[in-house]
Design a protein around this motif. Structure first.
Motif, PDB file in Angstrom:
ATOM      1  N   GLY A 176       0.814  -1.212   0.000  1.00 17.86           N
ATOM      2  CA  GLY A 176       0.000   0.000   0.000  1.00 17.86           C
ATOM      3  C   GLY A 176       0.843   1.255   0.000  1.00 17.86           C
ATOM      4  O   GLY A 176       0.521   2.238  -0.684  1.00 17.86           O
ATOM      5  N   SER A 177       1.938   1.234   0.755  1.00 17.27           N
ATOM      6  CA  SER A 177       2.831   2.393   0.779  1.00 17.27           C
ATOM      7  C   SER A 177       3.432   2.639  -0.595  1.00 17.27           C
ATOM      8  O   SER A 177       3.558   3.784  -1.045  1.00 17.27           O
ATOM      9  CB  SER A 177       3.940   2.175   1.813  1.00 17.27           C
ATOM     10  OG  SER A 177       3.396   2.038   3.107  1.00 17.27           O
ATOM     11  N   VAL A 178       3.812   1.552  -1.284  1.00 18.32           N
ATOM     12  CA  VAL A 178       4.383   1.672  -2.626  1.00 18.32           C
ATOM     13  C   VAL A 178       3.332   2.171  -3.618  1.00 18.32           C
ATOM     14  O   VAL A 178       3.563   3.119  -4.386  1.00 18.32           O
ATOM     15  CB  VAL A 178       4.970   0.324  -3.089  1.00 18.32           C
ATOM     16  CG1 VAL A 178       5.384   0.395  -4.557  1.00 18.32           C
ATOM     17  CG2 VAL A 178       6.152  -0.073  -2.216  1.00 18.32           C
ATOM     18  N   VAL A 179       2.143   1.539  -3.603  1.00 21.33           N
ATOM     19  CA  VAL A 179       1.082   1.912  -4.548  1.00 21.33           C
ATOM     20  C   VAL A 179       0.663   3.366  -4.331  1.00 21.33           C
ATOM     21  O   VAL A 179       0.554   4.142  -5.287  1.00 21.33           O
ATOM     22  CB  VAL A 179      -0.133   0.966  -4.399  1.00 21.33           C
ATOM     23  CG1 VAL A 179      -1.319   1.478  -5.215  1.00 21.33           C
ATOM     24  CG2 VAL A 179       0.233  -0.439  -4.840  1.00 21.33           C
ATOM     25  N   GLY A 180       0.439   3.727  -3.070  1.00 18.70           N
ATOM     26  CA  GLY A 180       0.028   5.104  -2.784  1.00 18.70           C
ATOM     27  C   GLY A 180       1.087   6.112  -3.182  1.00 18.70           C
ATOM     28  O   GLY A 180       0.774   7.167  -3.754  1.00 18.70           O
ATOM     29  N   GLY A 181       2.352   5.800  -2.881  1.00 18.02           N
ATOM     30  CA  GLY A 181       3.434   6.712  -3.232  1.00 18.02           C
ATOM     31  C   GLY A 181       3.604   6.877  -4.730  1.00 18.02           C
ATOM     32  O   GLY A 181       3.774   7.999  -5.229  1.00 18.02           O
ATOM     33  N   VAL A 182       3.547   5.756  -5.464  1.00 19.19           N
ATOM     34  CA  VAL A 182       3.720   5.812  -6.921  1.00 19.19           C
ATOM     35  C   VAL A 182       2.563   6.561  -7.573  1.00 19.19           C
ATOM     36  O   VAL A 182       2.764   7.422  -8.442  1.00 19.19           O
ATOM     37  CB  VAL A 182       3.854   4.386  -7.498  1.00 19.19           C
ATOM     38  CG1 VAL A 182       3.781   4.413  -9.026  1.00 19.19           C
ATOM     39  CG2 VAL A 182       5.155   3.748  -7.047  1.00 19.19           C
ATOM     40  N   LEU A 183       1.324   6.245  -7.166  1.00 25.06           N
ATOM     41  CA  LEU A 183       0.165   6.899  -7.773  1.00 25.06           C
ATOM     42  C   LEU A 183       0.146   8.399  -7.481  1.00 25.06           C
ATOM     43  O   LEU A 183      -0.291   9.196  -8.326  1.00 25.06           O
ATOM     44  CB  LEU A 183      -1.128   6.256  -7.265  1.00 25.06           C
ATOM     45  CG  LEU A 183      -1.426   4.848  -7.769  1.00 25.06           C
ATOM     46  CD1 LEU A 183      -2.708   4.309  -7.136  1.00 25.06           C
ATOM     47  CD2 LEU A 183      -1.544   4.820  -9.297  1.00 25.06           C
ATOM     48  N   SER A 184       0.633   8.797  -6.300  1.00 28.11           N
ATOM     49  CA  SER A 184       0.610  10.217  -5.951  1.00 28.11           C
ATOM     50  C   SER A 184       1.551  11.036  -6.820  1.00 28.11           C
ATOM     51  O   SER A 184       1.399  12.259  -6.927  1.00 28.11           O
ATOM     52  CB  SER A 184       0.972  10.401  -4.476  1.00 28.11           C
ATOM     53  OG  SER A 184       2.314  10.010  -4.237  1.00 28.11           O
ATOM     54  N   VAL A 185       2.543  10.384  -7.462  1.00 29.27           N
ATOM     55  CA  VAL A 185       3.438  11.088  -8.378  1.00 29.27           C
ATOM     56  C   VAL A 185       2.652  11.638  -9.561  1.00 29.27           C
ATOM     57  O   VAL A 185       2.931  12.728 -10.082  1.00 29.27           O
ATOM     58  CB  VAL A 185       4.562  10.145  -8.857  1.00 29.27           C
ATOM     59  CG1 VAL A 185       5.387  10.812  -9.956  1.00 29.27           C
ATOM     60  CG2 VAL A 185       5.452   9.748  -7.689  1.00 29.27           C
TER      61      VAL A 185
END
Length: 423
Positions: A176-185
């Motif tokens: 979730g941390s990875v998905v949220g961080g990547v999508l927020s870019v």
């Protein structure tokens, strides 16, 4: 309550247990999806609050209210999972979660464009993310834990099943941390859109794939379990202590990394993500590898895991540079990863079948209660010095470690086949 002799005389039903194994996998998938959705949102909560003009304390209050809902509704959902069946409870939970988080995404967009602001925006955030989503997510973990307790017939299998729940939570934390961080870019709204999509996927999964239990497997009137029940309160106290100790430092990791290493905001964010990744990896290795292979009893898991976590806490107190800092975080995640299945599986061996749902809700509520208390206390103590909340967490963890080593309740825990001790 059944006597030891009656419990031993009760025949097992291998065919039902065998049929239940695929259902455990589906329930673990449901746990993964709901926590993946939650963790996908976490990386953008802070910047989102600034985009819509909310203060930090308002976001903290929203998260605390979600934890309060976990405390208030956990046992209700756990008992309903036995009387209604797991499928209806999970369908209701995922439906509520999908609707509330879809509305939350819409509300966030309205806040960003200035269509709604101030106290109205804050109250709606609390209603949707705090009350609505908090109530929904509080159903999933007790349902999975009560089901595992219901279909496992020996201590080793039950501990392994509970460890599986913890492992998928750890995996979802990292993913979730990875998905949220990547999508927020791409856009801050992207994770907000992804969350209800993930929840809708969970809703489809449980609605289509999860079988309803036969009526004879349901419990018409599941029993409520008191937190003061002599059979379970030592486990609840140990779990409350462990997660309170964790709560004193969990929300402070970013501040600790930045202040001790003297970093700028961007570098601090990157290294904080690395620290949380280490904690997640430690938890996954503990619950996916160590716990299933060790075949330790719940009491042993609590003792070994607590001692390892205590070393991690103590190592974090002095400002000794980056290597000890990151090593301590890894040890805390690894130690608590070993201890947690002892906390969740241990009391299930002490109660009857009609109490498993209430107990699962109670253990979940115990964890939720720590997130109401500890983060606020930890951030307040941080103002007196970096080491102050860490020292308090270490002392609490030391007390828990001594407690599980010394208390007689953690000796001679019966297996499910033996049943709980006579009243």
């Amino acid at each position: 309550m059944k006597s030891v002799e009656e419990a031993r005389a009760t025949p097992s039903v291998p065919s039902e247990a065998s049929a239940a194994r695929p259902e455990i996998a589906l329930l673990l998938s449901a746990v993964f999806l709901v926590y993946l959705a939650q963790m996908t949102l976490n990386p953008i909560i802070a910047p989102l609050s600034r985009e819509v003009g909310l203060a930090e304390w308002q976001i903290g209050a929203m998260i605390s209210i979600a934890a309060v809902m976990l405390v208030l509704t956990g046992q209700f959902w756990g008992r309903r999972s036995q009387s209604w069946g797991r499928k209806p409870v999970l369908v209701a939970a995922f439906m509520l979660a999908t609707v509330t988080m879809s509305l939350f995404a819409l509300l966030a967009w309205l806040g960003m464009v200035g269509a709604i602001a101030g106290i109205e925006l804050f109250l709606l955030f609390v209603l949707l993310r705090g009350v609505g989503f908090g109530t929904a997510i509080s159903a999933v973990l007790p349902t999975a834990q009560a089901y595992i307790a219901d279909v496992t017939s020996d201590e080793t299998t039950r501990v392994k099943g509970m460890a599986g729940v913890g492992a998928v939570q750890g995996i979802s934390m990292i993913a979730g941390s990875v998905v949220g961080g990547v999508l927020s870019v791409f856009d801050i709204l992207a994770p907000l859109i992804a969350v209800p999509v993930l929840l809708a996927g969970g809703l489809i999964l449980v609605a289509v794939r999860l079988r309803r239990e036969p009526r004879h497997r349901l419990v018409e009137k599941p029993a409520r379990v008191s937190p003061l029940d002599a059979r379970v309160w030592p486990f609840l106290l140990a779990g409350f202590g462990m997660f309170t100790a964790l709560g004193f430092i969990q929300v402070l990791i970013g501040f600790i990394v930045q202040d001790r290493l003297g970093l700028g905001a961007e570098t601090a964010g990157l290294l904080t993500g690395g620290a949380l990744l280490l904690a997640g990896l430690g938890l996954i290795v503990a619950q996916a590898v160590v716990v299933p292979r060790s075949r330790w009893s719940p009491a042993t898991l609590l003792r070994v895991g607590g001692a390892i976590a205590l070393v991690g806490f103590a190592l974090l107190i002095p400002d000794a540079g980056p290597a000890p800092l990151f090593t301590s975080i890894l040890l805390i995640g690894f130690g608590l990863g070993i201890a947690t299945p002892g906390f969740t599986a241990g009391p299930t061996l002490m109660v009857d079948r009609d109490e498993q749902g209430g107990l699962a809700g109670l253990t979940s509520a115990t964890t939720g209660l720590t997130f109401v208390i500890a983060p606020t206390a930890g951030t307040a103590l941080y103002g007196f010095g970096v080491a102050v909340p860490i020292t308090v967490g270490t002392v609490i963890m030391a007390i828990v470690t001594v407690f599980v080593l010394a208390h007689p309740h953690f000796r001679g825990i019966p297996t499910p086949a033996q049943g709980p001790p006579p009243a």
